[in-house]
Every structure is written in C-alpha cells, then in structure tokens.
Design an enzyme around this catalytic site. Structure first.
Site, PDB file in Angstrom:
ATOM      1  N   ASP A  72      81.166  41.080  35.054  1.00  0.00           N
ATOM      2  CA  ASP A  72      81.180  39.864  35.866  1.00  0.00           C
ATOM      3  C   ASP A  72      82.599  39.299  35.899  1.00  0.00           C
ATOM      4  O   ASP A  72      83.252  39.173  34.854  1.00  0.00           O
ATOM      5  CB  ASP A  72      80.221  38.825  35.293  1.00  0.00           C
ATOM      6  CG  ASP A  72      80.083  37.613  36.198  1.00  0.00           C
ATOM      7  OD1 ASP A  72      79.238  37.637  37.101  1.00  0.00           O
ATOM      8  OD2 ASP A  72      80.842  36.637  35.996  1.00  0.00           O
ATOM      9  N   ASN A 104      87.685  31.808  44.969  1.00  0.00           N
ATOM     10  CA  ASN A 104      87.278  31.651  46.366  1.00  0.00           C
ATOM     11  C   ASN A 104      87.582  30.252  46.882  1.00  0.00           C
ATOM     12  O   ASN A 104      88.077  30.084  48.011  1.00  0.00           O
ATOM     13  CB  ASN A 104      85.776  31.936  46.520  1.00  0.00           C
ATOM     14  CG  ASN A 104      85.470  33.416  46.616  1.00  0.00           C
ATOM     15  OD1 ASN A 104      86.300  34.213  47.041  1.00  0.00           O
ATOM     16  ND2 ASN A 104      84.274  33.796  46.214  1.00  0.00           N
ATOM     17  N   HIS A 110      87.995  33.039  50.734  1.00  0.00           N
ATOM     18  CA  HIS A 110      87.106  34.183  50.514  1.00  0.00           C
ATOM     19  C   HIS A 110      87.772  35.515  50.871  1.00  0.00           C
ATOM     20  O   HIS A 110      87.400  36.555  50.320  1.00  0.00           O
ATOM     21  CB  HIS A 110      85.827  34.013  51.332  1.00  0.00           C
ATOM     22  CG  HIS A 110      84.916  32.954  50.787  1.00  0.00           C
ATOM     23  ND1 HIS A 110      83.973  33.204  49.817  1.00  0.00           N
ATOM     24  CD2 HIS A 110      84.818  31.621  51.066  1.00  0.00           C
ATOM     25  CE1 HIS A 110      83.319  32.100  49.534  1.00  0.00           C
ATOM     26  NE2 HIS A 110      83.821  31.121  50.272  1.00  0.00           N
ATOM     27  N   ASP A 145      87.571  38.582  48.461  1.00  0.00           N
ATOM     28  CA  ASP A 145      87.019  39.878  48.862  1.00  0.00           C
ATOM     29  C   ASP A 145      87.986  41.020  48.535  1.00  0.00           C
ATOM     30  O   ASP A 145      87.563  42.109  48.133  1.00  0.00           O
ATOM     31  CB  ASP A 145      86.708  39.885  50.360  1.00  0.00           C
ATOM     32  CG  ASP A 145      85.512  39.004  50.707  1.00  0.00           C
ATOM     33  OD1 ASP A 145      84.788  38.597  49.781  1.00  0.00           O
ATOM     34  OD2 ASP A 145      85.314  38.734  51.905  1.00  0.00           O
ATOM     35  N   GLU A 170      80.044  38.574  42.480  1.00  0.00           N
ATOM     36  CA  GLU A 170      81.106  39.144  41.645  1.00  0.00           C
ATOM     37  C   GLU A 170      80.553  39.950  40.475  1.00  0.00           C
ATOM     38  O   GLU A 170      81.248  40.188  39.498  1.00  0.00           O
ATOM     39  CB  GLU A 170      82.003  38.023  41.119  1.00  0.00           C
ATOM     40  CG  GLU A 170      81.352  37.066  40.129  1.00  0.00           C
ATOM     41  CD  GLU A 170      80.579  35.933  40.757  1.00  0.00           C
ATOM     42  OE1 GLU A 170      80.338  34.924  40.070  1.00  0.00           O
ATOM     43  OE2 GLU A 170      80.222  36.043  41.958  1.00  0.00           O
TER      44      GLU A 170
END
Length: 250
Positions: free
Chosen positions: A125, A133, A138, A142, A168
């Site tokens: 994680d 973000n 974002h 990404d 994530e």
C-alpha cells in the site's frame, strides 16, 4: 464509414427478431427489384438465363448482407476481447485485477499439494497517497502508480501473480516462496518504491510503501491468506509506515 457506424449502432440496439426481419425484408426487396428489372428489360424466358439471373441476384444481394454480418461478428469479437482484457487486466499498470488475482492464485493453491505451503502474498500500500493526489493532482499520482506497477512486474517470476487491488493497493503472490525469497522481493519493492520520483514544478515528489507479508499454511484458504497479509500491512502502518511486517512462516 460514419453512416455504416451509425447504422451498426442502431442495428445492434434492436431485438434479434427485428434484426432478422430487417435483413429478410432488405434481401427480398432487392432481389425482387432486380428480378423484375431483368425480366422486363432482358426478356428472361430460358432456363440458362434464369439460372444466370438467380446467381447474379444471390451474389449482388447476398454478398453485401454476408459482408455486413461477417464484419459485425468480427466487431463483436473485438469488443468481447477488449472487455475480457479490461476485466482481467488493470488498464493503468498492466497488472491483473483483484478478480483475476483471486482466480489464478486460488487455482494454484487448489491444484498444489495440500500439505505444503503454496507460497507467500505481499500486500503493498502506498503511504499517504491521498495527500499526493490532493497536493499534486491525480495525473502525477497515476504516473507514480504506473511506475510502481512496472517495478512490481519486474520483481515477479514466471509463476508469480501480481495485481492492483484498487486505488493505491497492490498484491503479489510468490509461488512456492519461503521466508528468504519473500523477504528478498519485499525489500526490493520497498527500496524500489523509495526511488520512484516524479517532477512537480520545482520539486521531485517521491513516495514510500508499507508491505504486509503472509505465508500460506497447510489447509489455509486464499481469503484467509489475504486477510493475514492485510493484518500485517495494518501493523506496518501502525508502526510508522515505510516498512515490512511479516506473518509467521510455515
């Protein structure tokens, strides 16, 4: 081409009965129109001319209809393949989806020796990813997930299974792995993720990950194994993140 796409879209929205009815009507109207024209203009009153006319009508009317059906069938196969790929593969990272991960790993466990361990699961994680973000957007987030996905794919062997569980979260199943093998891969992922950076304005943005490692025990189901890895991941976060927590090895 635009007319064909429009017609195909509308045609696909009809019921199967209506689709068949439309094809029959179109074929009948065209065939009757050609037959009437040929008989009126050509005076077809002999068998050989009638056979020639029939053949011409079949080729002229049936050819385009068959071509349409074949192209439509090909298009459906392409769409089915794309949907199947989207269902099995994560479009961003190229890793498997959670559903496909469960299918493949569960099959591996069920087909193996029930007395022996099937391997280990690494539950990964990204730490504080929501802040990345929110602060940098974002698009940058990404890109970071993509880099981590590439890193994880590079750590896996031929029989291993890697997946993006969503957001994530990532999972890696290491087939037949013992403590040493799992620790080696987990530490490489931990160190590799620290090196993942993306430029945001005047600064480099980097991330860390927390990893929970669980080892499959005899008779343990996949759900139990994933839950054990998730508990180890929770402990890693509770202990300060950017670390690995291992469950008991078999």
């Amino acid at each position: 081409m635009r007319f064909y796409n429009l017609w195909s879209t509308r045609f696909a929205g009809l019921s199967p009965v209506m689709q068949v009815l439309i094809m029959v009507v179109i074929g009948t109207v065209l065939a009757d129109a050609m037959a009437a024209a040929f008989f009126l203009l050509g005076g077809y009153n002999r068998l050989d001319k009638t056979i020639y006319l029939t053949t011409l009508i079949v080729l002229t009317v049936g050819g385009p209809l068959c071509a349409f059906l074949v192209s439509w069938n090909h298009r459906l196969k392409q769409m089915t393949g794309e949907l199947d790929t989207a269902f099995r593969k994560d479009g961003m990272t190229g890793l498997f989806t959670r559903h496909e991960f469960y299918l493949r790993v569960d099959h591996f466990i069920q087909s193996g020796n029930p007395v022996l361990s099937a391997g280990a699961i690494l539950y990964v994680d990204v730490d504080h990813f929501k802040q990345v973000n929110d602060r940098y957007g974002h698009a940058l987030g990404d890109d970071i997930l993509l880099d981590i996905g590439i890193l994880i794919r590079g750590m896996m062997g031929r029989r291993d299974v890697g997946a993006r569980f969503g957001g994530e979260e990532f999972a890696v199943f290491l087939a037949d792995a013992d403590y040493g093998q799992a620790a080696w891969v987990a530490n490489r992922i931990l160190a590799g993720c620290r090196a993942v950076t993306r430029r945001a304005g005047e600064r480099d943005v980097s991330v860390t990950v927390s990893i929970g490692v669980a080892f499959h025990a005899s008779g343990q189901t996949l759900e139990q194994l994933v839950d054990s890895a998730d508990q180890c991941l929770f402990q890693a976060k509770e202990q300060g993140r950017d670390r690995i927590v291992y469950g008991p090895s078999s």
